[in-house]
Design a protein around this motif. Structure first.
Motif, PDB file in Angstrom:
ATOM      1  N   ALA A  16       0.836  -1.216   0.000  1.00 19.25           N
ATOM      2  CA  ALA A  16       0.000   0.000   0.000  1.00 19.25           C
ATOM      3  C   ALA A  16       0.866   1.259   0.000  1.00 19.25           C
ATOM      4  CB  ALA A  16      -0.975   0.001   1.175  1.00 19.25           C
ATOM      5  N   ASN A  17       2.011   1.179  -0.637  1.00 14.94           N
ATOM      6  CA  ASN A  17       2.914   2.325  -0.755  1.00 14.94           C
ATOM      7  C   ASN A  17       2.851   2.843  -2.195  1.00 14.94           C
ATOM      8  OD1 ASN A  17       4.716   4.200   0.161  1.00 14.94           O
ATOM      9  ND2 ASN A  17       6.492   2.867   0.003  1.00 14.94           N
ATOM     10  N   PHE A  18       1.646   3.093  -2.648  1.00 11.35           N
ATOM     11  CA  PHE A  18       1.343   3.452  -4.028  1.00 11.35           C
ATOM     12  C   PHE A  18       0.532   4.738  -3.981  1.00 11.35           C
ATOM     13  CE2 PHE A  18      -0.974   3.061  -8.034  1.00 11.35           C
ATOM     14  CZ  PHE A  18      -0.064   2.451  -8.878  1.00 11.35           C
ATOM     15  N   HIS A  19       1.019   5.787  -4.642  1.00 10.95           N
ATOM     16  CA  HIS A  19       0.425   7.115  -4.524  1.00 10.95           C
ATOM     17  C   HIS A  19       0.241   7.753  -5.903  1.00 10.95           C
ATOM     18  CE1 HIS A  19       1.885   6.583  -0.425  1.00 10.95           C
ATOM     19  NE2 HIS A  19       3.085   6.384  -0.936  1.00 10.95           N
ATOM     20  N   ALA A  20      -0.665   8.702  -5.961  1.00 10.70           N
ATOM     21  CA  ALA A  20      -0.863   9.491  -7.174  1.00 10.70           C
ATOM     22  C   ALA A  20      -1.076  10.943  -6.754  1.00 10.70           C
ATOM     23  CB  ALA A  20      -2.065   8.982  -7.951  1.00 10.70           C
ATOM     24  N   ILE A  21      -0.646  11.855  -7.614  1.00  9.57           N
ATOM     25  CA  ILE A  21      -0.757  13.273  -7.300  1.00  9.57           C
ATOM     26  C   ILE A  21      -1.153  14.042  -8.557  1.00  9.57           C
ATOM     27  CG2 ILE A  21       1.664  13.901  -7.731  1.00  9.57           C
ATOM     28  CD1 ILE A  21       1.476  15.399  -4.959  1.00  9.57           C
ATOM     29  N   TRP A  22      -1.869  15.116  -8.377  1.00 14.46           N
ATOM     30  CA  TRP A  22      -2.340  15.969  -9.468  1.00 14.46           C
ATOM     31  C   TRP A  22      -1.157  16.437 -10.300  1.00 14.46           C
ATOM     32  CZ3 TRP A  22      -3.152  21.764  -9.201  1.00 14.46           C
ATOM     33  CH2 TRP A  22      -3.939  22.221 -10.257  1.00 14.46           C
ATOM     34  N   HIS A  23      -1.188  16.201 -11.594  1.00 14.22           N
ATOM     35  CA  HIS A  23      -0.038  16.500 -12.448  1.00 14.22           C
ATOM     36  C   HIS A  23       0.183  17.989 -12.664  1.00 14.22           C
ATOM     37  CE1 HIS A  23      -3.195  16.738 -15.517  1.00 14.22           C
ATOM     38  NE2 HIS A  23      -2.342  17.421 -16.249  1.00 14.22           N
ATOM     39  N   TYR A  31       3.419  24.293  -6.096  1.00 16.37           N
ATOM     40  CA  TYR A  31       4.208  23.063  -6.211  1.00 16.37           C
ATOM     41  C   TYR A  31       4.761  22.607  -4.871  1.00 16.37           C
ATOM     42  CZ  TYR A  31       8.552  25.619  -5.697  1.00 16.37           C
ATOM     43  OH  TYR A  31       9.561  26.390  -5.185  1.00 16.37           O
ATOM     44  N   PHE A  32       5.028  23.569  -3.970  1.00 17.73           N
ATOM     45  CA  PHE A  32       5.610  23.206  -2.676  1.00 17.73           C
ATOM     46  C   PHE A  32       4.648  22.349  -1.840  1.00 17.73           C
ATOM     47  CE2 PHE A  32       3.245  26.995  -1.705  1.00 17.73           C
ATOM     48  CZ  PHE A  32       2.763  26.780  -0.429  1.00 17.73           C
ATOM     49  N   VAL A  33       3.346  22.438  -2.118  1.00 13.70           N
ATOM     50  CA  VAL A  33       2.382  21.590  -1.418  1.00 13.70           C
ATOM     51  C   VAL A  33       2.566  20.142  -1.861  1.00 13.70           C
ATOM     52  CG1 VAL A  33      -0.035  21.211  -0.846  1.00 13.70           C
ATOM     53  CG2 VAL A  33       0.778  23.537  -1.277  1.00 13.70           C
ATOM     54  N   ALA A  34       2.838  19.939  -3.131  1.00 10.50           N
ATOM     55  CA  ALA A  34       3.132  18.592  -3.631  1.00 10.50           C
ATOM     56  C   ALA A  34       4.405  18.056  -2.981  1.00 10.50           C
ATOM     57  CB  ALA A  34       3.274  18.607  -5.147  1.00 10.50           C
ATOM     58  N   VAL A  35       5.393  18.909  -2.811  1.00  9.42           N
ATOM     59  CA  VAL A  35       6.631  18.498  -2.140  1.00  9.42           C
ATOM     60  C   VAL A  35       6.334  18.108  -0.694  1.00  9.42           C
ATOM     61  CG1 VAL A  35       8.916  19.263  -1.380  1.00  9.42           C
ATOM     62  CG2 VAL A  35       8.093  19.875  -3.667  1.00  9.42           C
ATOM     63  N   ALA A  69     -11.971  21.862  -2.456  1.00  7.22           N
ATOM     64  CA  ALA A  69     -12.456  20.485  -2.466  1.00  7.22           C
ATOM     65  C   ALA A  69     -11.244  19.574  -2.519  1.00  7.22           C
ATOM     66  CB  ALA A  69     -13.354  20.236  -3.669  1.00  7.22           C
ATOM     67  N   PRO A  70     -11.158  18.605  -1.637  1.00  9.66           N
ATOM     68  CA  PRO A  70     -10.005  17.689  -1.657  1.00  9.66           C
ATOM     69  C   PRO A  70      -9.966  16.874  -2.941  1.00  9.66           C
ATOM     70  CG  PRO A  70     -11.648  16.970  -0.062  1.00  9.66           C
ATOM     71  CD  PRO A  70     -12.126  18.270  -0.620  1.00  9.66           C
ATOM     72  N   GLY A  71      -8.823  16.281  -3.226  1.00 15.75           N
ATOM     73  CA  GLY A  71      -8.702  15.423  -4.396  1.00 15.75           C
ATOM     74  C   GLY A  71      -7.449  15.662  -5.203  1.00 15.75           C
ATOM     75  N   TYR A  72      -6.469  16.332  -4.628  1.00 14.23           N
ATOM     76  CA  TYR A  72      -5.233  16.608  -5.346  1.00 14.23           C
ATOM     77  C   TYR A  72      -4.230  15.464  -5.249  1.00 14.23           C
ATOM     78  CZ  TYR A  72      -6.930  21.313  -5.952  1.00 14.23           C
ATOM     79  OH  TYR A  72      -7.678  22.393  -6.321  1.00 14.23           O
ATOM     80  N   TRP A  73      -4.479  14.525  -4.383  1.00 20.76           N
ATOM     81  CA  TRP A  73      -3.617  13.355  -4.241  1.00 20.76           C
ATOM     82  C   TRP A  73      -4.436  12.203  -3.677  1.00 20.76           C
ATOM     83  CZ3 TRP A  73      -1.838  18.040  -2.051  1.00 20.76           C
ATOM     84  CH2 TRP A  73      -2.352  18.329  -0.798  1.00 20.76           C
ATOM     85  N   VAL A  74      -3.901  11.016  -3.874  1.00 22.47           N
ATOM     86  CA  VAL A  74      -4.560   9.813  -3.352  1.00 22.47           C
ATOM     87  C   VAL A  74      -3.474   8.782  -3.049  1.00 22.47           C
ATOM     88  CG1 VAL A  74      -4.928   8.782  -5.630  1.00 22.47           C
ATOM     89  CG2 VAL A  74      -6.449   8.172  -3.750  1.00 22.47           C
ATOM     90  N   SER A  75      -3.759   7.945  -2.100  1.00 15.93           N
ATOM     91  CA  SER A  75      -2.807   6.925  -1.689  1.00 15.93           C
ATOM     92  C   SER A  75      -3.555   5.662  -1.291  1.00 15.93           C
ATOM     93  CB  SER A  75      -1.984   7.450  -0.498  1.00 15.93           C
ATOM     94  OG  SER A  75      -1.113   6.455  -0.023  1.00 15.93           O
ATOM     95  N   LEU A  76      -2.966   4.511  -1.556  1.00 15.12           N
ATOM     96  CA  LEU A  76      -3.588   3.263  -1.097  1.00 15.12           C
ATOM     97  C   LEU A  76      -3.663   3.229   0.408  1.00 15.12           C
ATOM     98  CD1 LEU A  76      -2.112   0.501  -3.450  1.00 15.12           C
ATOM     99  CD2 LEU A  76      -4.379   1.539  -3.508  1.00 15.12           C
ATOM    100  N   LYS A  77      -2.747   3.927   1.084  1.00 11.41           N
ATOM    101  CA  LYS A  77      -2.761   3.955   2.546  1.00 11.41           C
ATOM    102  C   LYS A  77      -3.972   4.717   3.089  1.00 11.41           C
ATOM    103  CE  LYS A  77       2.136   3.347   3.220  1.00 11.41           C
ATOM    104  NZ  LYS A  77       3.342   3.784   3.849  1.00 11.41           N
ATOM    105  N   ASP A  78      -4.591   5.544   2.253  1.00 16.22           N
ATOM    106  CA  ASP A  78      -5.754   6.320   2.671  1.00 16.22           C
ATOM    107  C   ASP A  78      -7.031   5.495   2.670  1.00 16.22           C
ATOM    108  OD1 ASP A  78      -4.100   8.508   2.868  1.00 16.22           O
ATOM    109  OD2 ASP A  78      -4.668   9.318   0.910  1.00 16.22           O
TER     110      ASP A  78
END
Length: 79
Positions: A16-23, A31-35, A69-78
Motif C-alpha cells: 500500500a505504498n502506491f500514490h498518485a498526485i495531481w499533475h 508546487y511546494f504543497v506537492a513536495v 475540495a479535496p482530491g489533489y492526491w490519493v494513496s492506497l494507505k488512505d
C-alpha cells in the motif's frame, strides 16, 4: 490502476505504498504543497508535523475564488 497487468506483483502495491498526485502541481506556484505531500509519503516520521491538506485549503481560502475540495492526491494507505 493497481489492477493493471503492469502493476501486479509490485511491492509498492502489495505494501500500500502506491500514490498518485495531481499533475498540474509542476506548473503551479503551489508546487511546494506537492513536495510537502511527497515528503510525508516518503518519510512520514520526519514530516509528521506537515499538513499539506491544511496548506492547500488555506491557499484556496486566501487566494482563490472557488471553494476548496479535496482530491489533489490519493494513496492506497488512505483506503
Amino acid at each position: 490502476m493497481t489492477q493493471r497487468t503492469a502493476m501486479t506483483g509490485i511491492k509498492a502495491v502489495d505494501n500500500a505504498n502506491f500514490h498518485a498526485i495531481w499533475h498540474q502541481f509542476y506548473n503551479s506556484p503551489y508546487y511546494f504543497v506537492a513536495v510537502q505531500k511527497m515528503a510525508k509519503w516518503f518519510h512520514p516520521e520526519l514530516f509528521a508535523d506537515l499538513d499539506p491538506e491544511a496548506t492547500m485549503q488555506e491557499l484556496h481560502e486566501r487566494f482563490l475564488p472557488v471553494d476548496y475540495a479535496p482530491g489533489y492526491w490519493v494513496s492506497l494507505k488512505d483506503e
